[in-house]
Each structure stands twice: as structure tokens, then as C-alpha cells.
Design a protein around this motif. Structure first.
Motif, PDB file in Angstrom:
ATOM      1  N   CYS B 270       0.828  -1.194   0.000  1.00 53.50           N
ATOM      2  CA  CYS B 270       0.000   0.000   0.000  1.00 53.50           C
ATOM      3  C   CYS B 270       0.869   1.253   0.000  1.00 53.50           C
ATOM      4  N   TYR B 271       1.947   1.174   0.716  1.00 51.66           N
ATOM      5  CA  TYR B 271       2.833   2.331   0.726  1.00 51.66           C
ATOM      6  C   TYR B 271       3.392   2.581  -0.666  1.00 51.66           C
ATOM      7  N   ARG B 272       3.776   1.495  -1.332  1.00 54.04           N
ATOM      8  CA  ARG B 272       4.325   1.654  -2.685  1.00 54.04           C
ATOM      9  C   ARG B 272       3.276   2.203  -3.627  1.00 54.04           C
ATOM     10  N   ALA B 273       2.051   1.700  -3.452  1.00 50.46           N
ATOM     11  CA  ALA B 273       0.978   2.206  -4.304  1.00 50.46           C
ATOM     12  C   ALA B 273       0.812   3.704  -4.076  1.00 50.46           C
ATOM     13  N   MET B 274       0.934   4.107  -2.847  1.00 50.62           N
ATOM     14  CA  MET B 274       0.751   5.513  -2.510  1.00 50.62           C
ATOM     15  C   MET B 274       1.821   6.373  -3.157  1.00 50.62           C
ATOM     16  N   THR B 275       3.057   5.878  -3.129  1.00 46.93           N
ATOM     17  CA  THR B 275       4.139   6.738  -3.595  1.00 46.93           C
ATOM     18  C   THR B 275       4.415   6.608  -5.084  1.00 46.93           C
ATOM     19  N   SER B 276       4.165   5.418  -5.635  1.00 44.47           N
ATOM     20  CA  SER B 276       4.536   5.323  -7.040  1.00 44.47           C
ATOM     21  C   SER B 276       3.393   4.902  -7.946  1.00 44.47           C
ATOM     22  N   VAL B 613      -6.519  -0.981  -3.303  1.00 49.48           N
ATOM     23  CA  VAL B 613      -7.506  -0.388  -2.424  1.00 49.48           C
ATOM     24  C   VAL B 613      -7.017  -0.469  -0.987  1.00 49.48           C
ATOM     25  N   GLY B 614      -7.171   0.614  -0.281  1.00 50.25           N
ATOM     26  CA  GLY B 614      -6.747   0.658   1.111  1.00 50.25           C
ATOM     27  C   GLY B 614      -7.929   0.821   2.041  1.00 50.25           C
ATOM     28  N   GLY B 615      -7.696   0.557   3.311  1.00 58.28           N
ATOM     29  CA  GLY B 615      -8.754   0.698   4.291  1.00 58.28           C
ATOM     30  C   GLY B 615      -8.450   1.834   5.252  1.00 58.28           C
ATOM     31  N   LEU B 616      -9.038   1.737   6.424  1.00 53.74           N
ATOM     32  CA  LEU B 616      -8.881   2.800   7.412  1.00 53.74           C
ATOM     33  C   LEU B 616      -7.428   2.921   7.856  1.00 53.74           C
ATOM     34  N   LYS B 617      -6.785   1.759   7.973  1.00 56.56           N
ATOM     35  CA  LYS B 617      -5.412   1.789   8.454  1.00 56.56           C
ATOM     36  C   LYS B 617      -4.526   2.547   7.477  1.00 56.56           C
ATOM     37  N   GLU B 618      -4.837   2.333   6.206  1.00 61.30           N
ATOM     38  CA  GLU B 618      -4.044   3.021   5.195  1.00 61.30           C
ATOM     39  C   GLU B 618      -4.308   4.522   5.247  1.00 61.30           C
ATOM     40  N   ALA B 619      -5.547   4.863   5.586  1.00 58.00           N
ATOM     41  CA  ALA B 619      -5.879   6.286   5.693  1.00 58.00           C
ATOM     42  C   ALA B 619      -5.060   6.931   6.804  1.00 58.00           C
ATOM     43  N   VAL B 620      -4.940   6.190   7.906  1.00 57.70           N
ATOM     44  CA  VAL B 620      -4.164   6.718   9.028  1.00 57.70           C
ATOM     45  C   VAL B 620      -2.706   6.869   8.629  1.00 57.70           C
ATOM     46  N   HIS B 622      -1.561   7.273   5.673  1.00 53.79           N
ATOM     47  CA  HIS B 622      -1.431   8.360   4.714  1.00 53.79           C
ATOM     48  C   HIS B 622      -1.368   9.700   5.415  1.00 53.79           C
ATOM     49  N   SER B 623      -2.250   9.878   6.393  1.00 54.87           N
ATOM     50  CA  SER B 623      -2.249  11.171   7.063  1.00 54.87           C
ATOM     51  C   SER B 623      -0.992  11.341   7.903  1.00 54.87           C
ATOM     52  N   GLN B 624      -0.422  10.223   8.300  1.00 54.44           N
ATOM     53  CA  GLN B 624       0.832  10.356   9.041  1.00 54.44           C
ATOM     54  C   GLN B 624       1.958  10.815   8.121  1.00 54.44           C
ATOM     55  N   TYR B 625       1.980  10.261   6.922  1.00 56.05           N
ATOM     56  CA  TYR B 625       3.009  10.692   5.999  1.00 56.05           C
ATOM     57  C   TYR B 625       2.774  12.117   5.552  1.00 56.05           C
ATOM     58  N   LYS B 626       1.520  12.514   5.529  1.00 55.96           N
ATOM     59  CA  LYS B 626       1.203  13.896   5.184  1.00 55.96           C
ATOM     60  C   LYS B 626       1.511  14.822   6.345  1.00 55.96           C
ATOM     61  N   ARG B 627       1.705  14.234   7.510  1.00 58.55           N
ATOM     62  CA  ARG B 627       1.929  14.981   8.737  1.00 58.55           C
ATOM     63  C   ARG B 627       0.748  15.853   9.100  1.00 58.55           C
ATOM     64  N   SER B 628      -0.401  15.417   8.720  1.00 57.31           N
ATOM     65  CA  SER B 628      -1.592  16.165   9.098  1.00 57.31           C
ATOM     66  C   SER B 628      -2.315  15.360  10.166  1.00 57.31           C
ATOM     67  N   PRO B 629      -3.010  16.033  11.058  1.00 53.66           N
ATOM     68  CA  PRO B 629      -3.735  15.304  12.102  1.00 53.66           C
ATOM     69  C   PRO B 629      -4.845  14.467  11.520  1.00 53.66           C
ATOM     70  N   ASN B 630      -5.069  13.336  12.148  1.00 48.22           N
ATOM     71  CA  ASN B 630      -6.073  12.410  11.656  1.00 48.22           C
ATOM     72  C   ASN B 630      -7.346  12.590  12.465  1.00 48.22           C
ATOM     73  N   VAL B 631      -8.490  12.504  11.805  1.00 49.22           N
ATOM     74  CA  VAL B 631      -9.766  12.640  12.500  1.00 49.22           C
ATOM     75  C   VAL B 631     -10.184  11.268  12.991  1.00 49.22           C
ATOM     76  N   PRO B 632     -10.684  11.085  14.186  1.00 52.77           N
ATOM     77  CA  PRO B 632     -10.817  12.069  15.262  1.00 52.77           C
ATOM     78  C   PRO B 632      -9.699  11.946  16.287  1.00 52.77           C
ATOM     79  N   GLY B 633      -8.740  11.051  16.056  1.00 45.23           N
ATOM     80  CA  GLY B 633      -7.772  10.758  17.099  1.00 45.23           C
ATOM     81  C   GLY B 633      -6.856  11.915  17.448  1.00 45.23           C
ATOM     82  N   ASP B 634      -6.608  12.786  16.494  1.00 45.58           N
ATOM     83  CA  ASP B 634      -5.620  13.819  16.744  1.00 45.58           C
ATOM     84  C   ASP B 634      -6.242  15.178  17.008  1.00 45.58           C
TER      85      ASP B 634
END
Lengths: 158, 981
Positions: B270-276, B613-620, B622-634
Motif C-alpha cells: 500500500c505504501y508503494r501504491a501511494m508513492t509510485s 484499495v486501502g482501508g482505514l489503516k491506510e488512511a491513518v 497516509h495522514s501520518q506521511y502527510k503529517r496532518s492530524p487524523n480525525v478524530p484521534g488527533d
């Protein structure tokens, strides 16, 4: 190792890629725009699909890692299969120096079997100015940056 | 009792030895008499020793052990079920009164063989000299009879399978065959009979299907739909649910069934899919609120909810035109910077609509389902919308159209392409889909409100639109491959009957046709843009596309960017510079209420083109790599975030308690006060009081304390650390006191705690003012900003500036990113601490210095727990003495009202900042090894007061260095702080 050592005039048939992987150098000119009202955001350079023998040099990755990557491409597998006869090393902005460095290192380590041919180009980069206040429109500006494309190829010994 | 559950492995052994020890029975009657005279202590010791012995051996040692046997055998082991006449001898040993005649008669003879068995069983408490005499005679017949009975019992025990496994499972590996459970004949012949029986039993145990429907009827579309609707009554399914359910671990969250992560091992993929390549996510669970009304009215109503400090608001020019998607943080009306509601994204409907001249504008607000209740209530309040309009605004249209509207968004720096689609879920669509709204809303409640004063109509469009997110450089190519713009209807076709009526009608208007062509052209251009990062962030493109199912490829393939497309340079440059023209962001469907979902095909379509296709974990992730806070945990300051933190703490605590104490970290000893939650409030309060205390002391010691500010950051830097250490030392000693007399510690801290909590509930806030954040990030040593600093009106870090900042935000948290210098991968709830002077010194001497170690703390609760346990034990013993059965019945009394858990701090926490040797600054909320950077990276919050304090005390070169310590470790590791703007 500087650019004079490199045969800049000697360029073969070369496909110019106006792109690079690295981020453009920091501290771009920030003229007359009020920094309170705009923030500068640099977009990634436009890129073309890459072939397997294209290498984009950046300043983030370790120099040695990039050098070995190039070397591996040229050497191929264990028995020399899939070896590329030529690779293209691209560098943009700050990474030009490093690209040249890599190419020359490759050449120096090859005992004369590798040759380099360089080409330079100018890349248009897009800067985005994001407004800080609601009343301003976002702006975009074009900035030029220089890039280098070095072709490293094998010469057949005579 | 604790012996009740024993492993099946030993139970077989029990079965054997049980039958063997029959022999010793004769002596038991006598031995029992003696052992009754044994002293109490000895007896207990003996019982303890016998705990792990086979049941029937322990029997012999008097009444205590005997009782234990009873409990043990109550567990219902398989061998107990068998009752045969012969083994009666062994069976009835528990009830000493009812001896078997045979056994009694055998008593003398067996005593000879007793000695050997005594040794075997490890039983040595046998009374000496009681039955040493050798029998004078043996009756052959009875003796043989008894032996025969024993042998038969033994054989029976051997043949009887006592474990829970099936026959073919007990076979050695080399004898196993494929499909053994299915076909009995694949087993060796001797086992077939047993296997046959087992198979029959399994058939009976199988769940009976509902008898009223045959398989065919169940598979029938209507019945299936009914069944599906029943199953999603509580947690709503997304349209892609069935697709996801086959491939994902599903979780029930926020009223939806959502795919958490793929079942295949795919973190790296999933990480590879995200970046390349391209990662696809179904974000349809996001809620959409629609505001309709006059532009000024909407803006006026919403303006108190957002602040220009945090960025652009609803009123920004390019957002208003409908060209771009905006995002912002909502607060309760006029409560900024406190009482955050949460982040939202929004789109204004584009201004210029052909054939629409009305003043009314539309605004769509997208938000996370956990935030919906609060935000909806607040928006309703500010718009004064009270009257439910029922279904007046949405007239159901029975037409189902297999084409869709799509508006696409690209957020370049985040590499997101988005695609939205409308679908119909009106209640009239009979069996198709009857779910309206989401799990957060009662279907009976109105989902549309109107305000009589302002004329704003709010409607809740949750679950009416689908939303996908495509991340990665190939998302454009995939989109352009998968979707083809709809062909324009020609006059000849009869448009009346088809479901495409709205489209045919739109095609009659030459303006809209030309607009469609322009949109199509732009869309084609996008195929040539190899990375979404090259287009302006948040661009909206409206497009009507044909049914993607028609051009579904035959084979799954990988989309590769087409080099030819990339040649179209001028136009692309134009697009990049100016963005999508305003009118292109209009879509023909925005004023239609028709469409049908073809999402499932949609998703498979894109899969066929090589998206992952990614799920919730991938969303988390992704937002970590974006360095943006994740809803609602952050978002610890918004209600959803608080709720989330509580739930998380509960889950983690449960997980922690499931492990035995020896196999889990003792957090008290590790000096971790709050391993499962982050006590933000206490952290901010502690820091406030710390700084106040220092101010007072400095004012008392040196009257010129106020004057040393202007001299710059060197002077406070030189003066502060000493005081800090002194202060922490004081705090440490007071803490030690508290630990020593821990009994009155909670009582002392209690009232103060309660009052302060009541008074300052959610008084802390998260610093989100962009100006301040930028300043902070410059101070943290971000050289890029720092260099521009002086020219841009940035202030030097000085005492006065700090004080002025702290005046505005006395208890604030700052969102920071931490990247580790060397080793270590942080985890959630990792503590962020301030390095001491000597740590920095050591680091400057030795670049490979790993970081200091926390010394082990003492656990004041351990002795308490032990005492408690002992008390219980004695109680139990007393109970046991009086009545055996009662002590069994009342179970484990340890689960009292104030159950102390070994390894966790109980009672109110002491001063969190000074609990350990390094002063606590904040906590990590998300951290992991970052594949993007290649080292550990974490995101978290630190106290603003603490951060300023630390920065002003650190020398220039090492400014921004902190220490990280995970909750289950004593090792601190160095990391660098960066404030994310």
C-alpha cells in the motif's frame, strides 16, 4: 570535480527531460509580495514517465546509495544480464553538482569503459502563492531552473 | 478453583494413572486416618506440592487434598463420563464412605504392590509403618479378577480419545492426506470407524438453514436485498461493502461497516501504491451537509464558527467561485480558540450556471461522521434553522440512471484525486435500498431544516453521495482510463423513455454541450499530467461520464502513463498555471436528484486498471506521511477526539489486563504514569503552575528579573536550567514523599483535583493560529523559515515575546512532528521529554550517543496488592474452614470496587511533568517507522508553555532537540522537533 572536467560540449542524440526528482533549491526570490498575505508553495516539477534507465538525482538520498544504484544498472545482474548500455542521470538545481559528481565517479571507476555526455536544459517550475487572507486570489508564477542530463554509456574496446 | 481448567494434554495422562493407582487404594483408608493428625501447616505444604500431581494420587493425603480433588474433577473431563462396573474401584474413592466391596476385599493383597506405585506417583507422604506387613495369602481368583478389571479399564482408557481434536488431526504429519475430513477413506483403516462417527456428529452440529427458503429463493434478488437490509440495520454498509467484505477485515465504526485493512499482507504494498502508483479509498462514509440560501446570509451565519487566524474561511475568493475545495476548522460560535468542533472540507457550487439566474447558492460541507452531530447542531443554531421541512425539498424521482456525475478534485501536495458521485437512496426505491441517512441519524427524524429568518435550508445529504480518494502519481492516468466522458445525445434518439432524460435534455442546450466539450478536453489533458501534485490543490472539475462498465477491460492490467499524452505542453502549462476554468467546475447533475449506484463496478473497474484499495489503516498511514492530524484521534480538544481517546484507553487497558502480570510491562516501575491515555489537561496545568512558580521565585530572588528579558535568549537560557532542575528536584522529593505515604496521597490530592478538573474542563486548547505556528517553527530551528525570519517581521525568541504568547494561550498544545536522530521507532503515547544539560553535552561529544536511561522506579502499589491478596487468602481460608462450598461459590473477591492492577498507577496521577528524571513536555499520538523518511517519525502534541521554556533554554545549535521514551521502555532517544504549520 567540477563542470570544466565534464565535456559539456559533447552531447550525442539526447532526449531532453525537463524535470527532476529533487526539490528545487530553497530561498527562491520573494519579490515585492507581502509575506503576510501570501505563502509560497512550490509545486513539484512536471515529470515525464520514466524509463528504467533514467536516474533522477536528489539531495535527500545518500550520495553513495545513488552511486551504487547507477553502478548496478550498468553492471546488471550476477552474470551481467539486464545490464544497461547507457543510463541517463538527471539533476535539477542544487542536485546538478551531485549528478555530475556521480557521473564522474562512475567514469573514474570503470577503467575507461564508460563515457559521459552531458546536456543542459532549463526547466520551468511553478510557484504557487497561497493567500493568507480571504480577499486575495491565489497566484501562480513561473520560475526557471537549470537542469543537467548526463548520458553515461559503455564504449566498446577496440 | 484454579485447578479446574487443565490442558487436554495432561488429562489423557490422568486417565491412565488414575486407573493404575487403584492399587494403592487399600492403604488409603488407613493412611487417611493418620494424615488427619498431621499439623495444619504441614498439610498446607503438602497440598501445595500435590497441586500438579495427577488427581488420584493426591487423593491419599488426607482431607485437604481430597477436597482439592473434588474441585478438580468437577471440570467435566472426558474420562469421567465413562462409567463401567470395573473401574468402580477407582471412581468411588472420593466418597470414602461408599467403598466398593471388591476393593475392600483386595485391600490386603494390594498393599504389597503399593510401594512401587507410591514411588511412581511421587507420593511420599504415606504414613510409615502402617501397612508394611506382607500378606499371608493371596486368593488367586479374586486377585486375577481384580487385575483383569484393571487391565480392561486401562485398555479402555487408552482407546478412548480424551482430547478435543478430531481423529485425523491426531495423526502424525506424514500420514495426513488432503481432504481427510471430507473423505473417510483417506484415513488408515483402523481409524475409519471413529472418524465416521465424528463426521456424523459434525453433520448434526451444523447450523440448520432457515427451512422456509430453499437455496434458490435465498439467492433471489429481492430476498437477498431484504436480508442485506436487515443485516445493516445497525451499522450501515457502504455501496462497496460486499466488494470490501470479501477482501478486508471489516470493523463496525461510527455507525458504518468499514474495511479496516486488507486481509492480504499489504502494508508495504500500500505504501508503494501511494508513492509510485495509485491507492484507492472509499470515503463514502464521510457525511455531507448542504446549505442552500443567499451567499451573504450563509457567510454571515458561518463566520462566527471559523477564524481567519487558522487559515482561509468560507469567504475566500477562490473558494466562493466554486473553483476549489477548501478546508478549515470549525469552532463553536464565537468561542475561538476553544471548543473546537472539528475539521471540515467544503465546496461552493460554482457561480455561473447556465440557465440559472437565481441568487441562491449552495454550499456542501464534508465532515467525518464522528463530528457530525456537534457540527450539525451548531450550524443549525447559527443559521437559526429550526423548522424541519420534511421531504419537501427532495422530491423523489423514480428514475434510475446508470450514469453518474463526477466531480474531481486534486490536491497536489497530498496527491489526492477525488471523485464524487451522486446516487439515489430515496425511500421510494422499494427493494433496492431503503436506508436513508447513516447510523448517526434516526431514519424517522427530519434531515432538512429551514430557517424562517434567513431563508437558509440545511439538509443532511449523508450517504447520498459517494466519495473516493485516489492517492498517488498514477491516479490521473487511472481516472482517465476508467472514465470516459459521456457522448452527447443526438436528436434522433427518443429521450423520453430512457433514464438518461436529464442528460438528453441537457444536450439540447448548445451552451451546455459546449461546456461539456470543454470539460472533456480538460479531463483529457489531465491524463498527460503525470502527477496530481502538478495541479493546484483542491481543484474541482465537473464531468458527466458514460457508464464505465461498458469499457471495462477484459483483463486486469496496469495503467501506465502514456508518453504521447505528455507532449501537449502548452495546454498543460496553461492548465497548471490557471487551474481549471471556473465554468468547468459546474456539473449538470448538481441540480438533479437522479442517479443510480454503479459503485461496485466502479471500484472493480479501477482495480482492473491497477489501483490498490486501502482501508482505514491506510488512511491513518497516509495522514501520518502527510503529517496532518487524523480525525478524530488527533483532535484532543474536540468532543469526538475526547471520546475517541477514552475508548482507546479502555480497549488498551482491557488488552493489557488480559496478559498475566509477569508477561506485561509494569508501568509504575517504568515511570509511565499514563500508558493508555494522554493527560493533556494535567500536562498543561502542570506546566502553567511550573512557570508561575518559577516566576514567583525569580521575582523573589532577584528584583531585576524583569529586566533580563531584553538581553535576548542567552540570559534566560543560562539562568533557567538550574532553576528547572532545582524545581524538578523539589517536585521529585515531594513525589517520593507521596510514594512513601501513598495511603494518604489520593486523599490529599483528591479534592483539589476534583475542583480543578471541574473548573478547567477542556480549558486547554490546541494552538492553530498560523502566524504563531510559523513563528514557533522558526524558533524550533527550521532553517528555511529562520533565514527569512528577520526580514519577514519574525521576532527573536525572547522572554517578553514568550510571555506575550503565553498570555494569549496559557494552556495550549502545539502539534509537532518529531523525527528521530538515530535509532528507535516511537509508538502512540510515547513521552516527549526535555533533555537535561548533560544529555546535550554528551551528545555533542559523542554523535552516536543513544540517549540517557531512566532509572527504575519503585512500585508502591505492589506491596499493597500483595497485602490485599493475602488478606483475601486468609479470608478464604477461614471460609473454607467453616464451609467449603461457600468459598467456592463467591468466586474471586479481588474484583472489588478498587481493584488495583499490577503495573498500573492507580488513583489520581501525581505531577506528570516531573515524575521522571527528564521533564515531560508532551505525548506522541501517532508514531511509527516512516518508510518515506527511513527513520522513526512521530506526530504529537507538546505543551506550548513547555516548548517555549525549552527553546529559550537551549543553545542555538541544539535548539529543538527532545527526548522520546516509549511507555514500555526506560531508554530515552533523541529526536528533533518541527512545528507543522
Amino acid at each position: 570535480m567540477n563542470e570544466q572536467e565534464l565535456g559539456l560540449g559533447r552531447c550525442g542524440s539526447f532526449r531532453v527531460h525537463n524535470m527532476a526528482e529533487n526539490r528545487e533549491p530553497r530561498g527562491a526570490v520573494e519579490t515585492e509580495l507581502d509575506p503576510v498575505e501570501y505563502t509560497l508553495r512550490k509545486r513539484l516539477p512536471h515529470r515525464l514517465p520514466r524509463r528504467p534507465n533514467d536516474i533522477y538525482v536528489n539531495m535527500k538520498t545518500d550520495f553513495k546509495a545513488q552511486l551504487t544504484r547507477c553502478q548496478k544498472l550498468l553492471d546488471g545482474g550476477a552474470r551481467g544480464q539486464n545490464a544497461c548500455t547507457e543510463i541517463y542521470i538527471h539533476g535539477l538545481g542544487l542536485a546538478i553538482n551531485r549528478a555530475i559528481n556521480i557521473a564522474l565517479q562512475l567514469q573514474a571507476g570503470s577503467f575507461g569503459s564508460l563515457q559521459v555526455a552531458a546536456n543542459t536544459s532549463t526547466v520551468e517550475l511553478v510557484d504557487e502563492l497561497e493567500p493568507e487572507t480571504d480577499t486575495r486570489e491565489p497566484l501562480t508564477r513561473i520560475r526557471n531552473n537549470s537542469a543537467i542530463h548526463i548520458r553515461v554509456f559503455r564504449v566498446t574496446p577496440k | 478453583m484454579r485447578h479446574a481448567a487443565r490442558s487436554p494434554r495432561t488429562s489423557r495422562l490422568d486417565g491412565l494413572s488414575q486407573n493404575l493407582v487403584i492399587l494403592t487404594w487399600g492403604t488409603l483408608a488407613s493412611s487417611h486416618r493418620v494424615s488427619a493428625e498431621m499439623s495444619n501447616a504441614k498439610e498446607r505444604k503438602h497440598a501445595k506440592k500435590m497441586r500438579n500431581q495427577p488427581t488420584n494420587v493426591t487423593l491419599s493425603s488426607g482431607f485437604v487434598a481430597d477436597r482439592g480433588v473434588k474441585h478438580r474433577n468437577g471440570g467435566g473431563k472426558p474420562f469421567q463420563a465413562q462409567k463401567e462396573p470395573h473401574s468402580g474401584t477407582s471412581r468411588q474413592r472420593q466418597t470414602r464412605t461408599a467403598h466398593h466391596a471388591l476393593a475392600e476385599s483386595d485391600a490386603n493383597e494390594q498393599s504389597s504392590s503399593r510401594v512401587t506405585f507410591k514411588k511412581k506417583g511421587g507420593w511420599k507422604a504415606g504414613p510409615e509403618g502402617t501397612s508394611q506387613e506382607i500378606p499371608k495369602y493371596i486368593t488367586a481368583s479374586t486377585f486375577a479378577q481384580a487385575r483383569a478389571a484393571e487391565i480392561s479399564a486401562m485398555l479402555k482408557a487408552v482407546t478412548q480419545k480424551s482430547s478435543n481434536s478430531l481423529v485425523f488431526q491426531t495423526l502424525p504429519r506424514h500420514m495426513r492426506r488432503r481432504a481427510m475430513s471430507h473423505n473417510v477413506k483417506r484415513l488408515p483403516r483402523r481409524l475409519r470407524e471413529i472418524a465416521q462417527k465424528e463426521a456424523e456428529k459434525a453433520v448434526h452440529q451444523k447450523k440448520e438453514h432457515s427451512k422456509n427458503k430453499c437455496h434458490k429463493a435465498r439467492r433471489c434478488h429481492i430476498n437477498r436485498m431484504l436480508e442485506f437490509n436487515r443485516r445493516q440495520r445497525k451499522n450501515i454498509w457502504l455501496e462497496t461493502h460486499i466488494w470490501h467484505a470479501k477482501r478486508f477485515h471489516m470493523v463496525k465504526m461510527w455507525g458504518y461497516c468499514l474495511g479496516e485493512r486488507p486481509t492480504v499482507k499489504s502494508h508495504r504494498a500500500c505504501y508503494r501504491a501511494m508513492t509510485s502508483r495509485c491507492l484507492l479509498q472509499d470515503l463514502s462514509y464521510y457525511c455531507c451537509l448542504e446549505l442552500k440560501g443567499k451567499e451573504e446570509e450563509i457567510l454571515r451565519a458561518l463566520s462566527p464558527m471559523c477564524s481567519g487566524d487558522t487559515g482561509l474561511t468560507f469567504a475566500a475568493v477562490h473558494y466562493l467561485s466554486g473553483k476549489c475545495q477548501g478546508s478549515l476548522l470549525l469552532y463553536r460560535a464565537n468561542k475561538y480558540p476553544r471548543e473546537t468542533l472539528g475539521p471540515v472540507t467544503f465546496i461552493w457550487k460554482s457561480e455561473r450556471t447556465p440557465g440559472d439566474t437565481s441568487e441562491s447558492r449552495q454550499l456542501w460541507i464534508w465532515l467525518h461522521p464522528t463530528l457530525k452531530q456537534d457540527i450539525l447542531e451548531e450550524i443549525k443554531a447559527v443559521c437559526q434553522c429550526v423548522e424541519p421541512t420534511g421531504s419537501a425539498v427532495c422530491i423523489p424521482d423514480p428514475l434510475l440512471t446508470p450514469s453518474q456525475e463526477k466531480s474531481q478534485t486534486e490536491l497536489p501536495e497530498e496527491k489526492i484525486g477525488r471523485k464524487r458521485k451522486r446516487k439515489d437512496d430515496r425511500e421510494n426505491a422499494k427493494p433496492v435500498k431503503k436506508i436513508v441517512g447513516d447510523g448517526t441519524r434516526d431514519p424517522l427524524q427530519p434531515y432538512s431544516w429551514i430557517s424562517p429568518a434567513t431563508g437558509i435550508i440545511i439538509s443532511d445529504l449523508t450517504m447520498e453521495m459517494n466519495r473516493f480518494r485516489l492517492i498517488g502519481p498514477l491516479s490521473h492516468s487511472i481516472l482517465t482510463e476508467a472514465l470516459k466522458a459521456a457522448s452527447v445525445h443526438t436528436e434522433g434518439e427518443d429521450a423520453e423513455k430512457t433514464p438518461h432524460r436529464w442528460w438528453a435534455e441537457a444536450c439540447k442546450n448548445p451552451d451546455s454541450v459546449s461546456l461539456h466539450h470543454r470539460q472533456e478536453a480538460v479531463f483529457e489533458l489531465l491524463g498527460g499530467v503525470t502527477s496530481p501534485a502538478e495541479v493546484a490543490a483542491g481543484t474541482v472539475l465537473g464531468l458527466t461520464v458514460g457508464d464505465p462498465r461498458i469499457n471495462l477491460p477484459q483483463k486486469r492490467s496496469k495503467t501506465l502513463p502514456n508518453p504521447e499524452k505528455c507532449q501537449d505542453n502548452e495546454k498543460v502549462t496553461q492548465l497548471l498555471l490557471e487551474g481549471v476554468p471556473v465554468e468547468c467546475s459546474h456539473s449538470f447533475l448538481w441540480n438533479q436528484d437522479i442517479c443510480k449506484s454503479v459503485t461496485e463496478n466502479k471500484i472493480s473497474d479501477q482495480i482492473y486498471r491497477g489501483a490498490r484499495v486501502g482501508g482505514l489503516k491506510e488512511a491513518v498511514m497516509h495522514s501520518q506521511y502527510k503529517r496532518s492530524p487524523n480525525v478524530p484521534g488527533d483532535f484532543p480538544d474536540c468532543p469526538a477526539g475526547i471520546l475517541f481517546a477514552e475508548e482507546q484507553a479502555k480497549n488498551l487497558l482491557e488488552k493489557y489486563k488480559r496478559r498475566p502480570p509477569a508477561k506485561r510491562p509494569n508501568y509504575v516501575k517504568l515511570g509511565t504514569l499514563a500508558p493508555f491515555c494522554c493527560p493533556w489537561e494535567q500536562l498543561t496545568r502542570d506546566w502553567e503552575s511550573r512557570v508561575q512558580a518559577r516566576e514567583e521565585s525569580s521575582a523573589a530572588s532577584s528584583p531585576g528579573g524583569g529586566e533580563m528579558g531584553p538581553t535576548g535568549d542567552v540570559v534566560p537560557g543560562a539562568l533557567m536550567p538550574g532553576r528547572t532542575r532545582q524545581l524538578s528536584g523539589e517536585a521529585g522529593t515531594s513525589l517520593n514523599d507521596a510514594e512513601v505515604m501513598d495511603t494518604d496521597c489520593p486523599a490529599r490530592a483528591g479534592p483539589e483535583w476534583a475542583t480543578s478538573r471541574g473548573a478547567t474542563s477542556s480549558l486547554f486548547c490546541v494552538l492553530r493560529s498560523r502566524k504563531l505556528l510559523r513563528q514557533l517553527s522558526a524558533w524550533c530551528g527550521d532553517r528555511r523559515v529562520a533565514r527569512l525570519g528577520p526580514g519577514r517581521g519574525q521576532q527573536e525568541l525572547s522572554r517578553e515575546v514568550c510571555l506575550s504568547v503565553l498570555d494569549c494561550f496559557p494552556r495550549a498544545l502545539v502539534w509537532v512532528r518529531l523525527s528521530l536522530l538515530r535509532k528507535g521507532s516511537p509508538e502512540p503515547h510515547t513521552m516527549i521529554c526535555i533533555p537535561a544539560k548533560e544529555d546535550l553535552l554528551q551528545l555533542s561529544c559523542d554523535r552516536l550517543y543513544r540517549g540517557p536511561q531512566e532509572s527504575k522506579h519503585c512500585d508502591p502499589f505492589k506491596s499493597k496488592i500483595r497485602k490485599q491478596k493475602e488478606k483475601e487468602k486468609t479470608e478464604k481460608r477461614q471460609n473454607r474452614g467453616s464451609a467449603t462450598s461457600e468459598s467456592l461459590a463467591d468466586g474471586d473477591p479481588a474484583a472489588g470496587p478498587h481493584a488495583l492492577t499490577l503495573g498500573l498507577w492507580s488513583g489520581p496521577l501525581p505531577a506528570v511533568t516531573s515524575h521522571c528524571s527528564r521533564v515531560l513536555l508532551g505525548f506522541v499520538t501517532r508514531g511509527d517507522f516512516s518508510m518515506a523518511v527511513g527513520c522513526g517519525e512521530a506526530l504529537g502534541f507538546v505543551s506550548l508553555t513547555g516548548l517555549l521554556d525549552m527553546l529559550s533554554s537551549q543553545p542555538g545549535g541544539q535548539r529543538g532537540l527532545v527526548l522520546l521514551r516509549p511507555p514500555a521502555s526506560l531508554q530515552y532517544r533523541f529526536a528533533r522537533v518541527t512545528v507543522e504549520v
